[in-house]
Design a protein around this motif. Structure first.
Motif, short mmCIF file in Angstrom:
data_model
loop_
_atom_site.label_atom_id
_atom_site.label_comp_id
_atom_site.label_asym_id
_atom_site.label_seq_id
_atom_site.Cartn_x
_atom_site.Cartn_y
_atom_site.Cartn_z
N GLN A 196 0.85 -1.20 0.00
CA GLN A 196 0.00 0.00 0.00
C GLN A 196 0.89 1.24 0.00
O GLN A 196 1.75 1.40 0.87
N ARG A 197 0.69 2.11 -1.00
CA ARG A 197 1.41 3.39 -1.03
C ARG A 197 0.81 4.34 0.00
O ARG A 197 -0.41 4.40 0.15
N LEU A 198 1.67 5.09 0.69
CA LEU A 198 1.23 5.92 1.81
C LEU A 198 1.95 7.26 1.76
O LEU A 198 3.16 7.32 1.55
N THR A 199 1.20 8.35 1.96
CA THR A 199 1.78 9.68 2.08
C THR A 199 1.58 10.17 3.51
O THR A 199 0.45 10.18 4.02
N VAL A 200 2.68 10.56 4.17
CA VAL A 200 2.62 11.10 5.52
C VAL A 200 2.86 12.61 5.43
O VAL A 200 3.95 13.05 5.00
N HIS A 201 1.86 13.36 5.81
CA HIS A 201 1.96 14.82 5.82
C HIS A 201 2.50 15.24 7.19
O HIS A 201 1.83 15.04 8.21
N ILE A 202 3.69 15.84 7.21
CA ILE A 202 4.33 16.25 8.47
C ILE A 202 4.37 17.77 8.50
O ILE A 202 4.87 18.41 7.56
N SER A 203 3.84 18.32 9.58
CA SER A 203 3.84 19.79 9.73
C SER A 203 4.48 20.16 11.06
O SER A 203 4.41 19.40 12.04
N VAL A 204 5.12 21.33 11.06
CA VAL A 204 5.80 21.82 12.26
C VAL A 204 4.81 22.70 13.03
O VAL A 204 4.32 23.69 12.52
N SER A 205 4.52 22.31 14.26
CA SER A 205 3.61 23.10 15.09
C SER A 205 4.37 23.95 16.11
O SER A 205 3.86 24.95 16.58
N ARG A 206 5.63 23.58 16.43
CA ARG A 206 6.41 24.33 17.41
C ARG A 206 7.89 24.02 17.18
O ARG A 206 8.29 22.86 17.12
N CYS A 207 8.72 25.08 17.09
CA CYS A 207 10.14 24.89 16.84
C CYS A 207 10.95 24.79 18.12
O CYS A 207 12.06 24.24 18.11
N SER A 208 10.46 25.34 19.21
CA SER A 208 11.22 25.35 20.46
C SER A 208 11.53 23.94 20.92
O SER A 208 10.62 23.11 21.07
N GLY A 209 12.83 23.65 21.10
CA GLY A 209 13.27 22.35 21.56
C GLY A 209 13.27 21.27 20.50
O GLY A 209 13.57 20.10 20.80
N LEU A 210 12.96 21.64 19.27
CA LEU A 210 12.89 20.64 18.19
C LEU A 210 14.29 20.47 17.58
O LEU A 210 14.87 21.45 17.10
N PRO A 211 14.85 19.25 17.58
CA PRO A 211 16.15 19.06 16.93
C PRO A 211 16.01 19.20 15.41
O PRO A 211 15.17 18.54 14.80
N LEU A 212 16.84 20.07 14.83
CA LEU A 212 16.69 20.35 13.41
C LEU A 212 17.40 19.32 12.54
O LEU A 212 17.15 19.28 11.32
N ASP A 213 18.28 18.53 13.13
CA ASP A 213 19.00 17.51 12.35
C ASP A 213 18.89 16.14 13.05
O ASP A 213 19.89 15.61 13.54
N PRO A 214 17.71 15.59 13.09
CA PRO A 214 17.57 14.27 13.74
C PRO A 214 18.34 13.20 12.96
O PRO A 214 18.25 13.12 11.73
N GLU A 215 19.11 12.40 13.67
CA GLU A 215 19.93 11.38 13.01
C GLU A 215 19.12 10.13 12.66
O GLU A 215 19.32 9.53 11.60
N LEU A 216 18.29 9.72 13.55
CA LEU A 216 17.49 8.49 13.33
C LEU A 216 16.02 8.81 13.59
O LEU A 216 15.46 8.40 14.61
N PRO A 217 15.38 9.54 12.68
CA PRO A 217 13.97 9.85 12.89
C PRO A 217 13.12 8.59 12.87
O PRO A 217 13.39 7.65 12.12
N ILE A 218 12.11 8.56 13.71
CA ILE A 218 11.29 7.37 13.91
C ILE A 218 9.83 7.72 13.63
O ILE A 218 9.37 8.82 13.95
N LEU A 219 9.13 6.74 13.06
CA LEU A 219 7.67 6.79 12.98
C LEU A 219 7.11 5.68 13.86
O LEU A 219 7.52 4.52 13.73
#
Length: 215
Positions: free
Chosen positions: A156-179
């Motif tokens: 099954q093809r899947l599109t995940v829409h990811i939006s930024v709701s808050r930048c404070s404390g958010l790592p901008l270069d995650p090495e191993l992003p997880i779903l």
């Protein structure tokens, strides 16, 4: 003139006796009682009259017949039950999620569309209940909407829409992003974390930088 009168019927018994005074020609009287016994040999006498070899053979045949009857009368054990079928596999053990890339051009707005495909290798169908990111400050939506079901042997093809709701404390270069993905089949419901490599990490970092660098 002499004459004869009517002939009288003669008494057969008396006539016979007169004709044969010795009674040798007289009919024999039937017995007036039943025969209730004979002088025929008894069964035991017949048995002992048999040759020893015949008696031994008869005894052996009787023993075999008795043993066969005894075996037939023994209750037979019930048929063995068929072996239990193995339980279906856990959904996380048969489900693969693979990252395909960004839908369109790299994200320059607070929302990016990331393409994935979900494959169920074997076993019963797997339902994808929820998909979310582990990074605080991000929100996710999917197309198709969850929950959706993937049959065995299909993708099954899947599109995940990811939006930024808050930048404070958010790592901008995650090495191993997880779903985090919640999977369900007829055996279990599991929450499983799928880790993706460099391509997904780079594309997600581009979205985070474009949104949060100037904040």
């Amino acid at each position: 003139m002499s004459g004869t009168g009517p002939v009288e019927p003669a008494d057969p018994t008396r006539a016979t006796a007169a004709d044969d005074p010795t009674g040798t020609n007289s009919p024999r009287a039937e017995p007036d009682h039943d025969i209730i016994g004979t002088d025929s040999p008894r069964l035991s006498d017949r048995w002992h009259a048999l040759p020893p070899r015949v008696r031994h053979g008869a005894l052996a045949a009787g023993a075999v017949a008795a043993a066969t009857a005894a075996v037939l009368l023994i209750p037979q054990p019930p048929a063995a039950a068929p072996p239990d079928q193995p339980p279906p596999p856990r959904p996380s053990a048969v489900t693969d999620v693979r990252y395909l890339g960004i839908a369109g051009t790299p994200a320059t707005e607070p929302t990016g569309d990331f393409l994935f495909e979900v494959t169920v290798r074997h076993g019963p169908p797997v339902t994808v209940d929820t998909i979310s990111t582990t990074l605080t400050g991000l929100r996710t939506l999917t197309t198709p909407d969850t929950p959706f079901t993937v049959r065995s042997g299909t993708t099954q093809r899947l599109t995940v829409h990811i939006s930024v709701s808050r930048c404070s404390g958010l790592p901008l270069d995650p090495e191993l992003p997880i779903l985090d993905v919640t999977l369900r089949n007829t055996d279990a419901i599991q929450q499983h974390s799928f880790i993706f490599g460099d391509p997904y990490s780079r594309d997600l970092s581009a979205l985070l930088h474009s949104t949060c660098d100037d904040i």
